[in-house]
Enzyme design. Structure first.
Site, PDB file in Angstrom:
ATOM      1  N   ARG A   2      10.474  -8.153  11.890  1.00 17.49           N
ATOM      2  CA  ARG A   2       8.539  -7.957  12.321  1.00 17.49           C
ATOM      3  C   ARG A   2       7.827  -8.166  11.353  1.00 17.49           C
ATOM      4  O   ARG A   2       6.033  -8.112  11.192  1.00 17.49           O
ATOM      5  CB  ARG A   2       8.243  -6.105  12.509  1.00 17.49           C
ATOM      6  CG  ARG A   2       8.792  -6.097  14.684  1.00 17.49           C
ATOM      7  CD  ARG A   2       8.753  -4.589  14.117  1.00 17.49           C
ATOM      8  NE  ARG A   2       8.143  -4.378  16.325  1.00 17.49           N
ATOM      9  CZ  ARG A   2       8.896  -2.998  16.593  1.00 17.49           C
ATOM     10  NH1 ARG A   2       7.863  -1.540  16.180  1.00 17.49           N
ATOM     11  NH2 ARG A   2       8.438  -3.222  18.270  1.00 17.49           N
TER      12      ARG A   2
ATOM     13  N   ASP B 293       1.171  -0.947   0.121  1.00 17.23           N
ATOM     14  CA  ASP B 293      -0.089   0.002   0.285  1.00 17.23           C
ATOM     15  C   ASP B 293       0.973   1.314  -0.060  1.00 17.23           C
ATOM     16  O   ASP B 293       1.400   1.713   0.779  1.00 17.23           O
ATOM     17  CB  ASP B 293      -0.902  -0.133   0.988  1.00 17.23           C
ATOM     18  CG  ASP B 293      -1.536   1.440   0.985  1.00 17.23           C
ATOM     19  OD1 ASP B 293      -2.808   1.579   0.352  1.00 17.23           O
ATOM     20  OD2 ASP B 293      -1.574   2.746   2.454  1.00 17.23           O
TER      21      ASP B 293
ATOM     22  N   GLN C 292     -10.117   1.181   2.178  1.00 15.86           N
ATOM     23  CA  GLN C 292      -9.157   1.914   3.083  1.00 15.86           C
ATOM     24  C   GLN C 292      -9.896   2.426   4.238  1.00 15.86           C
ATOM     25  O   GLN C 292      -9.640   3.625   3.868  1.00 15.86           O
ATOM     26  CB  GLN C 292      -8.276   2.108   2.370  1.00 15.86           C
ATOM     27  CG  GLN C 292      -7.005   2.009   2.815  1.00 15.86           C
ATOM     28  CD  GLN C 292      -5.431   1.987   2.447  1.00 15.86           C
ATOM     29  OE1 GLN C 292      -5.273   3.222   3.246  1.00 15.86           O
ATOM     30  NE2 GLN C 292      -4.915   0.612   1.484  1.00 15.86           N
TER      31      GLN C 292
ATOM     32  N   GLY D 152       0.927   2.849  16.658  1.00 14.44           N
ATOM     33  CA  GLY D 152       1.375   2.603  17.649  1.00 14.44           C
ATOM     34  C   GLY D 152       1.700   3.632  18.971  1.00 14.44           C
ATOM     35  O   GLY D 152       1.796   3.883  20.006  1.00 14.44           O
TER      36      GLY D 152
ATOM     37  N   HIS E  99      -8.549   8.589  -1.963  1.00  9.20           N
ATOM     38  CA  HIS E  99      -7.804   8.827  -0.846  1.00  9.20           C
ATOM     39  C   HIS E  99      -8.902   9.295   0.487  1.00  9.20           C
ATOM     40  O   HIS E  99      -8.245   8.774   1.571  1.00  9.20           O
ATOM     41  CB  HIS E  99      -6.814  10.040  -1.000  1.00  9.20           C
ATOM     42  CG  HIS E  99      -5.452   8.895   0.481  1.00  9.20           C
ATOM     43  ND1 HIS E  99      -4.023   9.401   0.276  1.00  9.20           N
ATOM     44  CD2 HIS E  99      -5.473   8.849   1.254  1.00  9.20           C
ATOM     45  CE1 HIS E  99      -3.344   9.155   0.937  1.00  9.20           C
ATOM     46  NE2 HIS E  99      -4.164   8.639   1.941  1.00  9.20           N
TER      47      HIS E  99
ATOM     48  N   LYS F 195      -2.787   5.346  -4.657  1.00 10.68           N
ATOM     49  CA  LYS F 195      -3.801   5.583  -4.652  1.00 10.68           C
ATOM     50  C   LYS F 195      -3.809   5.999  -6.583  1.00 10.68           C
ATOM     51  O   LYS F 195      -3.330   6.807  -6.571  1.00 10.68           O
ATOM     52  CB  LYS F 195      -4.345   6.508  -3.576  1.00 10.68           C
ATOM     53  CG  LYS F 195      -4.559   6.625  -2.517  1.00 10.68           C
ATOM     54  CD  LYS F 195      -3.655   5.740  -1.184  1.00 10.68           C
ATOM     55  CE  LYS F 195      -3.629   4.899  -0.374  1.00 10.68           C
ATOM     56  NZ  LYS F 195      -3.350   4.723   0.911  1.00 10.68           N
TER      57      LYS F 195
ATOM     58  N   LYS G 169       2.264  -1.643   9.026  1.00  8.62           N
ATOM     59  CA  LYS G 169       4.140  -0.854   8.964  1.00  8.62           C
ATOM     60  C   LYS G 169       4.546  -1.331   9.462  1.00  8.62           C
ATOM     61  O   LYS G 169       4.212  -1.594  10.490  1.00  8.62           O
ATOM     62  CB  LYS G 169       3.440   0.656   8.038  1.00  8.62           C
ATOM     63  CG  LYS G 169       4.592   1.080   7.635  1.00  8.62           C
ATOM     64  CD  LYS G 169       5.706   1.396   9.056  1.00  8.62           C
ATOM     65  CE  LYS G 169       7.086   2.649   8.917  1.00  8.62           C
ATOM     66  NZ  LYS G 169       7.371   2.276   9.739  1.00  8.62           N
TER      67      LYS G 169
ATOM     68  N   GLU H 270       6.851 -11.305  11.474  1.00 12.91           N
ATOM     69  CA  GLU H 270       5.866 -11.874  12.348  1.00 12.91           C
ATOM     70  C   GLU H 270       4.808 -11.372  12.089  1.00 12.91           C
ATOM     71  O   GLU H 270       3.702 -11.936  12.174  1.00 12.91           O
ATOM     72  CB  GLU H 270       6.318 -10.827  13.458  1.00 12.91           C
ATOM     73  CG  GLU H 270       5.545 -11.123  14.970  1.00 12.91           C
ATOM     74  CD  GLU H 270       5.840  -9.504  15.983  1.00 12.91           C
ATOM     75  OE1 GLU H 270       6.938  -9.286  16.037  1.00 12.91           O
ATOM     76  OE2 GLU H 270       5.263  -9.348  16.497  1.00 12.91           O
TER      77      GLU H 270
ATOM     78  N   TYR I  60       2.669   9.270  -0.404  1.00 16.98           N
ATOM     79  CA  TYR I  60       4.018   8.958   0.342  1.00 16.98           C
ATOM     80  C   TYR I  60       5.074   9.041   0.133  1.00 16.98           C
ATOM     81  O   TYR I  60       6.282   8.755   0.537  1.00 16.98           O
ATOM     82  CB  TYR I  60       3.642   7.423   1.181  1.00 16.98           C
ATOM     83  CG  TYR I  60       2.584   7.112   1.109  1.00 16.98           C
ATOM     84  CD1 TYR I  60       1.503   7.992   2.255  1.00 16.98           C
ATOM     85  CD2 TYR I  60       1.807   5.810   1.959  1.00 16.98           C
ATOM     86  CE1 TYR I  60       0.600   7.913   2.941  1.00 16.98           C
ATOM     87  CE2 TYR I  60       0.917   5.444   2.346  1.00 16.98           C
ATOM     88  CZ  TYR I  60       0.251   6.096   2.806  1.00 16.98           C
ATOM     89  OH  TYR I  60      -0.806   5.896   3.319  1.00 16.98           O
TER      90      TYR I  60
END
Ligand SMILES: NC(=O)c1ccc[n+]([C@@H]2O[C@H](COP(=O)([O-])OP(=O)(O)OC[C@H]3O[C@@H](n4cnc5c(N)ncnc54)[C@H](OP(=O)(O)O)[C@@H]3O)[C@@H](O)[C@H]2O)c1
Length: 292
Positions: A257, A89, A180, A212, A130, A122, A251, A260, A94
């Site tokens: 990770r 994505d 999204q 986070g 968006h 996008k 992300k 994971e 970005y």
């Protein structure tokens, strides 16, 4: 330094080797079945695919790439491809489309088929608006035209809450395949899922770990559920969303990770634990800028 337009041109050149036309097929109702599980690495990691409302198949889990920029960003994306990610994505804003294009191009040169990838920016394989801009309807009409010509495999939207979605689809010729939206334990998007059910628009979760914020992954209840399954809190969060047919794009810039977050297809949560996790919902956004 390359100009923005040159970067975008590079990205398009790198990823435009495949303009897939949607193969129409039967819509697969949730829950997903075992045959949708595919081995993606020698170490045994698996990936589940789902079928969108236009028959296109897409991995249910991908890598969110916000803030993965420059050389480090490209390295992270290449590592993600190595460990098995195929859905990415991105977005114009970005500022990492060139890096993503380069990582995919290198992988294709290394022998991975372009068709395996699902580039969601996008722009391109899957193009999403968006947010509900005032020009959304006009933008979407242009996207519908590209979709009908087979230039885009999937078209969709992003950040359309229940009300905006219901209003928007009234004028659509092609029902958005994906919406999204911010979706996590504290905002489970029940009214939106209800609004999208009959049209089979897929909810894709952005910020499944609330980026986070609020240390959700440190929550003691979540931790104790995770311990029971010998999984991490992050894996339980992803599994909780996936079990409800919600696509996820966590992300991370860290290879361990990435692995994971992929290893969530070898366990399922009990009805009781699903219920406990559903109880976290506050139906409130954790971000100040969204309409959700
Ligand atoms: N459409 C939209 O408007 C919109 C808005 C926001 C986001 N998005 C998309 O959604 C993607 C994901 O959202 P997000 O980046 O905001 O946040 P997120 O995926 O909820 O969380 C990312 C944070 O969690 C950490 N993390 C990742 N895996 C972890 C694990 N297993 N254990 C502990 N911590 C972990 C990451 O740190 P490390 O990197 O250090 O591992 C990073 O700080 C974005 O990258 C973007 O592609 C879309």
């Amino acid at each position: 330094m390359k100009s923005y337009n040159a970067n975008r041109r590079d990205f398009l050149k790198n990823v435009a080797q495949f303009a897939g036309v949607a193969t129409l097929g039967a819509y697969m109702p949730y829950p997903l079945f075992a045959q949708d599980l595919k081995q993606i690495s020698k170490k045994g990691a698996k990936m589940q695919t789902l079928t969108l409302n236009n028959g296109v198949k897409m991995p249910i889990l991908g890598l969110g790439t916000y803030s993965l920029t420059g050389k480090a960003g490209q390295k992270a994306m290449s590592e993600a491809i190595e460990v098995g990610y195929r859905l990415f994505d991105s977005a114009q804003m970005y500022n990492n489309e060139a890096e993503l294009g380069a990582a995919i191009n290198a992988a294709v040169k290394g022998g991975i088929k372009r068709e395996e990838f699902f580039i969601q920016t996008k722009l391109l394989d899957s193009l999403l608006i968006h947010m509900p801009y005032s020009q959304s309807k006009a933008m979407y009409r242009a996207m519908e035209s590209f979709y009908k010509q087979g230039i885009l495999r999937v078209i969709g939207i992003s950040n359309f809450g229940a009300k905006a979605y219901s209003e928007f689809v009234k004028s659509c010729e092609v029902i958005p395949a994906i919406n999204q939206c911010e979706t996590h334990l504290l905002l489970q998007q029940k009214p939106l899922r209800e609004a999208m059910k009959s049209k089979k628009t897929l909810l894709q979760s952005w910020s499944p770990f609330i980026a986070g914020k609020g240390s959700i992954l440190e929550n003691p209840t979540l931790k104790s559920i995770a311990q029971k399954y010998n999984k991490t809190p992050a894996q339980v969060v992803l599994r909780f969303l996936i079990e409800q047919g919600i696509s996820v794009i966590p992300k991370t810039s860290k290879r361990a990770r990435m692995q994971e977050n992929l290893n969530v297809f070898d366990f399922s949560l009990s009805a009781q634990d699903m219920q406990i996790l559903k109880g976290f919902d506050t139906n409130k956004s954790a971000f100040s800028w969204t309409n959700n």
